[in-house]
Structures are given as structure tokens and as C-alpha cells.
Design a protein around this motif. Structure first.
Motif, short mmCIF file in Angstrom:
data_model
loop_
_atom_site.label_atom_id
_atom_site.label_comp_id
_atom_site.label_asym_id
_atom_site.label_seq_id
_atom_site.Cartn_x
_atom_site.Cartn_y
_atom_site.Cartn_z
N SER A 61 0.86 -1.19 0.00
CA SER A 61 0.00 0.00 0.00
C SER A 61 0.90 1.24 0.00
O SER A 61 2.11 1.13 0.15
CB SER A 61 -0.91 0.00 1.23
OG SER A 61 -0.14 0.16 2.42
N SER A 62 0.27 2.41 -0.15
CA SER A 62 1.07 3.64 -0.12
C SER A 62 1.64 3.86 1.28
O SER A 62 2.76 4.35 1.43
CB SER A 62 0.24 4.84 -0.57
OG SER A 62 -0.90 4.99 0.26
N GLU A 63 0.87 3.48 2.31
CA GLU A 63 1.38 3.56 3.69
C GLU A 63 2.58 2.64 3.86
O GLU A 63 3.58 3.03 4.45
CB GLU A 63 0.28 3.18 4.68
CG GLU A 63 0.74 3.16 6.12
CD GLU A 63 -0.27 2.53 7.07
OE1 GLU A 63 0.02 2.52 8.29
OE2 GLU A 63 -1.31 2.04 6.62
N ALA A 64 2.49 1.44 3.32
CA ALA A 64 3.60 0.49 3.41
C ALA A 64 4.82 1.04 2.67
O ALA A 64 5.95 0.86 3.13
CB ALA A 64 3.20 -0.86 2.83
N GLY A 65 4.60 1.72 1.56
CA GLY A 65 5.72 2.31 0.82
C GLY A 65 6.43 3.38 1.62
O GLY A 65 7.66 3.43 1.66
N LEU A 66 5.67 4.23 2.29
CA LEU A 66 6.25 5.29 3.11
C LEU A 66 6.98 4.71 4.33
O LEU A 66 8.12 5.08 4.61
CB LEU A 66 5.17 6.28 3.56
CG LEU A 66 5.64 7.41 4.46
CD1 LEU A 66 6.59 8.33 3.71
CD2 LEU A 66 4.45 8.18 4.99
N LEU A 67 6.32 3.79 5.02
CA LEU A 67 6.95 3.16 6.18
C LEU A 67 8.17 2.34 5.78
O LEU A 67 9.15 2.27 6.52
CB LEU A 67 5.94 2.30 6.95
CG LEU A 67 4.82 3.07 7.65
CD1 LEU A 67 3.78 2.10 8.22
CD2 LEU A 67 5.37 3.96 8.74
N PHE A 68 8.12 1.72 4.60
CA PHE A 68 9.27 0.98 4.08
C PHE A 68 10.46 1.91 3.90
O PHE A 68 11.59 1.57 4.27
CB PHE A 68 8.91 0.29 2.76
CG PHE A 68 10.11 -0.20 1.99
CD1 PHE A 68 10.81 -1.31 2.42
CD2 PHE A 68 10.53 0.46 0.84
CE1 PHE A 68 11.92 -1.77 1.71
CE2 PHE A 68 11.63 0.01 0.14
CZ PHE A 68 12.31 -1.11 0.57
N ALA A 69 10.22 3.08 3.31
CA ALA A 69 11.32 4.03 3.07
C ALA A 69 11.96 4.46 4.39
O ALA A 69 13.19 4.50 4.50
CB ALA A 69 10.81 5.24 2.30
N VAL A 70 11.14 4.74 5.38
CA VAL A 70 11.67 5.14 6.70
C VAL A 70 12.44 3.98 7.33
O VAL A 70 13.56 4.14 7.82
CB VAL A 70 10.52 5.61 7.62
CG1 VAL A 70 11.01 5.83 9.04
CG2 VAL A 70 9.88 6.86 7.07
#
Length: 186
Positions: A61-70
Motif C-alpha cells: 500500500s502507499s502507507e507500506a511504501g512510506l513506512l518501508f522508506a523510513v
């Protein structure tokens, strides 16, 4: 960096008007990032053009993408903080070769690079999730694929931050102790 310590070039490093720990940390980060980019970009490029189900898919998900980057940022800094402790231990050794071989193998094995952590027995998994190794490589990709999401992903990132702070503080303390006892001959 090992050569600077064992070869006596540490004297030149100490003469520079820079923080030695920070300088080595950034050098190590740059070396790892360049190796990663040179290895990953060709693989990701080929994987993007493979037919399904072998192709590269986006995050869950887009949330998973953001949290993945962090999480990926902290996951990249954790092994560097750990390796800095190994560099500092080199101050007390005649040859760091044995320690380097053992630590490199243990780091890859315990971080899930050789065998995914999910394949370990449950008791071993619990131990690995207490130690920092599972948060170096395994955690960011579990967030990417959606296995960890929401509160679990945030908890994982918080644990990464805590381990990073602990390893960084331990490294700074150990470096200050080692530099007080360093002797350069020649």
C-alpha cells in the motif's frame, strides 16, 4: 578503515579536524550505498520487465511504501553502527581478519540474508527479534510486502531507532576509550 588502524595511518586520521567516529561512519555509509546501488539497480531494472508473477511489484500500500522508506533508512544505518563497534575492537587486536570473517558471516546469517528469519524455529526467531539483527534487513522488507503494517510497522521502526541509538552511543563511548589508549609507532 581496518587498514588505517592496523597500518598506522590512524595517526593521519587523528590529525584531521574532524570527528573520527562520524568520518568513519559516513565513509562506511557511502561505500555501502554505492555497492548497493551498483548491485540493486540492474536487478530491479531486469525485474521490472519480467512477466508476472516474476516481475517487481510495488509495496502492499502507499502507507507500506512510506513506512518501508523510513524503515529502510534505519535498516541501512543499523549495520553500519554495528560494524563501527568492530572497527573500534580492531584497536585492541594485532590482526582483525578473524573477527571480520566471523562477524560478516554472523551478521548475514542472523539478519536473514542467507536464511529468512521466518524459516528459523520460533524460539530462535524470538531471540533474533530481541537482538538488532532482524531489524537490519528483514524488517524493512516485511513492511514493504505488507506483513507488518500500521501499529506493528511503527513499533518495528521504533525498535530500529532504539537499537540505532544504543549502538551509536556504545560506539561513541568505545571510540573515546580506544582513542585514549591508541599508540602509533613508526
Amino acid at each position: 578503515i581496518f587498514d588505517a588502524i592496523t597500518g598506522g595511518n590512524i595517526a593521519y586520521e587523528l590529525c584531521r579536524p574532524a570527528d573520527l567516529y562520524a568520518m568513519w561512519f559516513v565513509k562506511n555509509l557511502a561505500a555501502r550505498l554505492s555497492r548497493m546501488l551498483l548491485r540493486c539497480l540492474p536487478i530491479f531494472t531486469v525485474a521490472a520487465f519480467l512477466p508476472a508473477p516474476f516481475n517487481l511489484t510495488g509495496p502492499a500500500s502507499s502507507e507500506a511504501g512510506l513506512l518501508f522508506a523510513v524503515s529502510l533508512v534505519f535498516g541501512a544505518l543499523l549495520p553500519i553502527s554495528f560494524v563501527m563497534l568492530i572497527y573500534i575492537a580492531t584497536f585492541y587486536m594485532l590482526s582483525p581478519l578473524g573477527l571480520r570473517v566471523i562477524v560478516a558471516g554472523a551478521l548475514e546469517f542472523l539478519s536473514g540474508a542467507i536464511i529468512p528469519i521466518a524459516f528459523f524455529p520460533e524460539g530462535v526467531q524470538r531471540i533474533l527479534y530481541i537482538l538488532p539483527f532482524a531489524y537490519m534487513q528483514n524488517a524493512p522488507f516485511q513492511i514493504y510486502n505488507g506483513f507488518l503494517s500500521g501499529a506493528q510497522a511503527l513499533k518495528t521502526i521504533l525498535i530500529q531507532i532504539l537499537w540505532l541509538a544504543a549502538l551509536w552511543l556504545a560506539g561513541r563511548f568505545a571510540m573515546s576509550r580506544a582513542l585514549k589508549k591508541v599508540v602509533v609507532q613508526g
